[in-house]
Design a protein around this motif. Structure first.
Motif, short mmCIF file in Angstrom:
data_model
loop_
_atom_site.label_atom_id
_atom_site.label_comp_id
_atom_site.label_asym_id
_atom_site.label_seq_id
_atom_site.Cartn_x
_atom_site.Cartn_y
_atom_site.Cartn_z
N LEU A 28 2.76 0.72 9.15
CA LEU A 28 1.69 -0.25 9.26
C LEU A 28 0.53 0.48 9.61
O LEU A 28 0.44 1.66 10.44
CB LEU A 28 1.91 -1.06 10.49
CG LEU A 28 3.34 -2.04 10.34
CD1 LEU A 28 3.59 -2.89 11.49
CD2 LEU A 28 2.71 -2.99 9.37
N HIS A 29 -0.57 0.17 8.96
CA HIS A 29 -2.02 0.96 8.98
C HIS A 29 -3.02 -0.27 8.91
O HIS A 29 -2.66 -1.31 8.47
CB HIS A 29 -2.24 2.05 7.88
CG HIS A 29 -1.97 1.38 6.53
ND1 HIS A 29 -2.93 0.86 6.10
CD2 HIS A 29 -0.97 1.28 5.71
CE1 HIS A 29 -2.72 0.69 4.59
NE2 HIS A 29 -1.26 0.76 4.49
N ASP A 30 -4.19 -0.02 9.26
CA ASP A 30 -5.37 -0.68 9.11
C ASP A 30 -5.64 -0.96 7.60
O ASP A 30 -5.35 0.09 6.61
CB ASP A 30 -6.68 -0.28 9.88
CG ASP A 30 -6.50 -0.40 11.58
OD1 ASP A 30 -5.65 -1.48 11.91
OD2 ASP A 30 -6.64 0.36 12.27
N LEU A 31 -6.40 -1.86 7.36
CA LEU A 31 -6.87 -2.26 5.93
C LEU A 31 -7.83 -0.84 5.40
O LEU A 31 -7.72 -0.67 4.39
CB LEU A 31 -7.62 -3.45 5.84
CG LEU A 31 -7.90 -3.85 4.25
CD1 LEU A 31 -6.52 -4.17 3.45
CD2 LEU A 31 -8.49 -5.40 4.30
N ASP A 58 1.80 -0.66 4.66
CA ASP A 58 1.10 -2.25 4.58
C ASP A 58 0.46 -2.27 5.65
O ASP A 58 0.37 -1.69 6.84
CB ASP A 58 2.36 -3.09 4.36
CG ASP A 58 1.80 -4.42 3.67
OD1 ASP A 58 0.53 -4.92 3.85
OD2 ASP A 58 2.66 -4.83 2.99
N CYS A 59 -0.54 -3.19 5.75
CA CYS A 59 -1.44 -3.72 6.73
C CYS A 59 -0.75 -4.81 7.76
O CYS A 59 -1.12 -5.08 8.86
CB CYS A 59 -2.68 -4.30 6.51
SG CYS A 59 -3.64 -3.11 5.31
N GLU A 60 0.36 -5.48 7.31
CA GLU A 60 0.96 -6.45 8.04
C GLU A 60 2.55 -6.36 7.92
O GLU A 60 3.00 -5.60 7.00
CB GLU A 60 0.82 -7.90 7.26
CG GLU A 60 -0.60 -8.07 7.10
CD GLU A 60 -0.95 -9.39 6.40
OE1 GLU A 60 -0.06 -9.94 5.82
OE2 GLU A 60 -2.05 -10.05 6.51
N ARG A 72 -2.09 1.10 13.63
CA ARG A 72 -3.15 0.27 13.38
C ARG A 72 -3.93 0.14 14.84
O ARG A 72 -3.50 0.49 15.88
CB ARG A 72 -2.78 -1.24 13.39
CG ARG A 72 -2.01 -1.33 12.11
CD ARG A 72 -1.31 -2.73 11.84
NE ARG A 72 -0.17 -3.14 12.75
CZ ARG A 72 0.40 -4.23 12.92
NH1 ARG A 72 0.15 -5.16 11.97
NH2 ARG A 72 1.45 -4.30 13.91
#
Length: 123
Positions: A28-31, A58-60, A72
């Motif tokens: 998971l990572h920030d947009l 992905d962001c979510e 994130r």
């Protein structure tokens, strides 16, 4: 019992289009995250015994894959990731965050070693 609740309880994932196979792991990572340091990402994943090509980025949260790394800025509960860190761009400039990341990796590996019945050779 509601059918979807039953499927969730049985940990059965829903049908998805075959054009995009599900990968077993999720990062998971920030947009707006800068994921250009693939060497660092690959090194961390390798330490966790995970191949980069087996990961979805992905962001979510996505139902199905195991969350191996949450980088994130704002963490969301429940925390299900194996390791949690600051965003990738902050790690090189923040020694405290980097140290915490390595400690989590070490703790995860120690836990895996004892869970898998291996003897802890460090003692």
């Amino acid at each position: 019992m509601d059918q979807s609740a039953f499927l969730d309880a049985m940990n059965i994932t829903r049908w998805r289009s075959a054009d995009k196979p599900i990968k077993p792991y999720l990062v998971l990572h920030d947009l707006d995250a800068d994921l250009s340091d693939e060497t660092f990402i690959a090194d961390v994943l390798r330490l966790l015994n995970v191949k980069m090509e087996d990961c979805e980025f992905d962001c979510e949260m996505v139902k199905g894959p195991q969350v191996v790394w949450d980088m994130r800025k704002v963490k969301v509960r429940p925390r299900v990731a194996w390791i949690v860190s600051a965003p990738l761009s902050e790690l090189p400039v923040n020694p405290q965050e980097k140290r915490q990341l390595w400690q989590q990796i070490s703790q995860y590996l120690n836990k895996q070693q004892t869970t898998n019945g291996g003897h802890n050779a460090q003692h």
